[in-house]
Design an enzyme around this catalytic site. Structure first.
Site, PDB file in Angstrom:
ATOM      1  N   SER A  76      -2.209  -3.132  -3.179  1.00  0.00           N
ATOM      2  CA  SER A  76      -1.353  -4.039  -3.953  1.00  0.00           C
ATOM      3  C   SER A  76      -1.769  -5.465  -3.651  1.00  0.00           C
ATOM      4  O   SER A  76      -2.241  -5.773  -2.549  1.00  0.00           O
ATOM      5  CB  SER A  76       0.107  -3.827  -3.560  1.00  0.00           C
ATOM      6  OG  SER A  76       0.912  -4.897  -4.004  1.00  0.00           O
ATOM      7  N   SER A  77      -1.542  -6.349  -4.608  1.00  0.00           N
ATOM      8  CA  SER A  77      -1.883  -7.757  -4.392  1.00  0.00           C
ATOM      9  C   SER A  77      -1.027  -8.410  -3.321  1.00  0.00           C
ATOM     10  O   SER A  77      -1.359  -9.492  -2.830  1.00  0.00           O
ATOM     11  CB  SER A  77      -1.748  -8.537  -5.706  1.00  0.00           C
ATOM     12  OG  SER A  77      -0.437  -8.424  -6.220  1.00  0.00           O
ATOM     13  N   CYS A  78       0.068  -7.759  -2.918  1.00  0.00           N
ATOM     14  CA  CYS A  78       0.928  -8.343  -1.877  1.00  0.00           C
ATOM     15  C   CYS A  78       0.284  -8.290  -0.498  1.00  0.00           C
ATOM     16  O   CYS A  78       0.832  -8.827   0.469  1.00  0.00           O
ATOM     17  CB  CYS A  78       2.285  -7.650  -1.852  1.00  0.00           C
ATOM     18  SG  CYS A  78       2.243  -5.975  -1.198  1.00  0.00           S
ATOM     19  N   TYR A 106       5.891  -3.387   3.171  1.00  0.00           N
ATOM     20  CA  TYR A 106       5.057  -2.705   2.174  1.00  0.00           C
ATOM     21  C   TYR A 106       3.616  -3.195   2.271  1.00  0.00           C
ATOM     22  O   TYR A 106       2.673  -2.394   2.225  1.00  0.00           O
ATOM     23  CB  TYR A 106       5.626  -2.978   0.778  1.00  0.00           C
ATOM     24  CG  TYR A 106       4.870  -2.314  -0.346  1.00  0.00           C
ATOM     25  CD1 TYR A 106       4.958  -0.944  -0.558  1.00  0.00           C
ATOM     26  CD2 TYR A 106       4.083  -3.056  -1.218  1.00  0.00           C
ATOM     27  CE1 TYR A 106       4.270  -0.332  -1.603  1.00  0.00           C
ATOM     28  CE2 TYR A 106       3.393  -2.457  -2.269  1.00  0.00           C
ATOM     29  CZ  TYR A 106       3.489  -1.101  -2.446  1.00  0.00           C
ATOM     30  OH  TYR A 106       2.809  -0.499  -3.475  1.00  0.00           O
ATOM     31  N   LYS A 123       0.111  -1.088   3.096  1.00  0.00           N
ATOM     32  CA  LYS A 123      -1.057  -1.092   2.223  1.00  0.00           C
ATOM     33  C   LYS A 123      -2.308  -1.605   2.947  1.00  0.00           C
ATOM     34  O   LYS A 123      -3.411  -1.092   2.736  1.00  0.00           O
ATOM     35  CB  LYS A 123      -0.778  -1.920   0.965  1.00  0.00           C
ATOM     36  CG  LYS A 123       0.226  -1.261   0.026  1.00  0.00           C
ATOM     37  CD  LYS A 123      -0.290   0.081  -0.470  1.00  0.00           C
ATOM     38  CE  LYS A 123       0.611   0.734  -1.478  1.00  0.00           C
ATOM     39  NZ  LYS A 123       0.083   2.039  -1.936  1.00  0.00           N
ATOM     40  N   HIS A 150      10.445  -3.977 -10.727  1.00  0.00           N
ATOM     41  CA  HIS A 150       9.693  -5.226 -10.662  1.00  0.00           C
ATOM     42  C   HIS A 150      10.138  -6.165 -11.782  1.00  0.00           C
ATOM     43  O   HIS A 150      10.891  -5.777 -12.678  1.00  0.00           O
ATOM     44  CB  HIS A 150       8.191  -4.935 -10.772  1.00  0.00           C
ATOM     45  CG  HIS A 150       7.628  -4.267  -9.557  1.00  0.00           C
ATOM     46  ND1 HIS A 150       7.398  -2.907  -9.496  1.00  0.00           N
ATOM     47  CD2 HIS A 150       7.268  -4.759  -8.344  1.00  0.00           C
ATOM     48  CE1 HIS A 150       6.911  -2.599  -8.310  1.00  0.00           C
ATOM     49  NE2 HIS A 150       6.816  -3.700  -7.589  1.00  0.00           N
TER      50      HIS A 150
END
Length: 308
Positions: free
Chosen positions: A108-110, A137, A141, A180
Site C-alpha cells: 500500500s502507498s501508506c 497497517y 505491509k 476509504h
C-alpha cells in the site's frame, strides 16, 4: 505462467482480488484456485498449510488483507497489525515451503513516510516517520515487503511486491464507518440525494491531495508484472496524477447529481497532506493506466447501485 498454471488468488472476493480474477480469466488463464474466508482462514497457519498441501499452487497473488479507511485503521490498530501479519506470514512462508514458483505481495502507498518528498519514489521507504493514524497497517505491509526480499535472499524465492496507490472500483467497501474516502463519498452523496438533504459533511479540510487508480487497471499491471518482472525491487502502481479531496467531492457530487452544499469538518483528521506515487519505473516497464477518474467513478457508482 501459462494458461493452465495453477494460480491461487488470496482475497478473491475483495476489490483487488476480484479484479485480478477478472484480468486472469480475460487473458485465458483457466486453473484458478481460491476459497472464501469462511472456507479458509488465512490467519490460521495450519489451515493455510493444509490448503497448500491439497492444492499445490504454482503461482500466488497475495491480495488478502484487513483493510479500511482512517477511522478503521486508527480504531482497530491491534487487529490491523496482528491480522495482516498473520495473513502475510502464513501465505508467504507456505509458498516457500511448497515450492511456489512466483508470488506477488500487494502492499500500500501508506508504507511511505508521512512527510516524504513527492512524488513518492520506491527508494523513500523507511526514510522517515509514518502517518500515525495508519501506522500499524503500514508496518504490516512494510514487513511483507521485507519478507519477500528476505525469502528471495535466503531461499532464492521469486517473490515480488507491488505498491498500489489508493484504489476504487467494482466490489469496493461502502461501509459508512470503515470505507476509504472515495467509496465513502459515493455513499454519502447518494444517500443525501435520495433523502433530499441540503448538505453533505466531509471529513477534514478538503485540501489533502490523493491519487486514485481503478482496480481493474491495477489488476492489468499486476498480471503484466507477474508475467514479466523478476527483480527484488518493489514497484509502485498508480496513475502519477492526484486531486484534492475537495475536487474529488465536487466530481462525485456532479456524477451522482447531488445539488446541495459541501461542508468540511475540520475537526476531523486529514491524514497525510499529499500521497502521489512516482510511477516512472512502472512506466519504463511499458505500462500506464487506462481508466480516467471520472469514467471510473461512473462505473463504481453503477456497481454501488447494484450491490448496495
Amino acid at each position: 505462467m501459462n494458461s493452465n498454471s495453477k494460480i491461487f488468488i488470496a482475497g478473491h472476493r475483495g476489490m483487488v482480488g476480484s479484479a485480478i480474477k477478472r484480468a486472469l480469466e480475460n487473458q485465458g488463464f483457466t486453473n484458478l484456485v481460491y476459497q472464501t474466508s469462511a472456507e479458509l482462514d488465512l490467519r490460521d497457519f495450519n489451515a493455510v498449510a493444509d490448503f497448500f498441501d491439497d492444492e499445490q499452487p504454482e503461482y500466488v497473488f497475495l491480495a488478502a488483507a484487513k483493510v479500511g479507511g482512517i477511522v478503521a485503521n486508527n480504531t482497530y490498530r491491534a487487529q490491523f497489525l496482528y491480522e495482516n501479519l498473520q495473513i502475510q506470514n502464513n501465505v508467504i512462508h507456505n509458498s516457500y515451503l511448497h515450492g511456489v514458483k512466483k508470488l506477488m505481495f500487494f502492499g500500500s502507498s501508506c508504507i511511505y513516510p508521512k512527510l516524504a518528498p513527492q512524488p513518492l519514489k520506491e527508494e523513500y521507504l523507511l526514510t522517515g516517520l509514518l502517518e500515525p493514524t495508519n501506522e500499524p497497517y503500514a508496518i504490516a505491509k512494510i514487513t511483507g515487503i521485507k519478507m519477500c526480499e528476505a525469502y528471495r535472499s535466503q531461499y532464492g524465492c521469486n517473490f515480488i511486491s507491488v505498491m498500489p496507490t489508493n484504489l476504487y472500483g467494482l466490489n469496493d467497501n461502502y461501509d459508512a464507518q470503515n470505507s476509504h474516502v472515495l467509496p465513502a463519498l459515493i455513499r454519502k452523496f447518494h444517500e443525501a440525494k435520495v433523502s433530499g438533504a441540503g448538505e453533505v459533511v466531509i471529513w477534514g479540510s478538503g485540501t489533502p491531495l490523493r491519487e486514485f487508480l481503478f482496480a481493474d487497471d491495477l489488476a492489468d499491471a499486476a498480471v503484466k508484472l507477474m508475467l514479466e518482472y523478476e527483480e527484488e525491487k518493489f514497484v509502485n502502481i498508480g496513475t502519477g496524477h492526484d486531486i484534492s479531496i475537495k475536487e474529488l467531492a465536487e466530481l462525485i457530487k456532479k456524477i451522482i447529481g447531488f445539488e446541495g452544499k459541501l461542508i468540511f469538518d475540520t475537526s476531523k483528521p486529514d491524514g497525510t497532506p499529499r500521497k502521489l506515487m512516482d510511477v516512472s519505473f512502472l512506466n519504463s516497464l511499458g505500462w500506464k493506466y487506462k481508466t480516467k477518474l471520472e469514467d471510473g467513478i461512473k462505473i463504481a457508482y453503477q456497481d454501488f447501485l447494484k450491490r448496495v
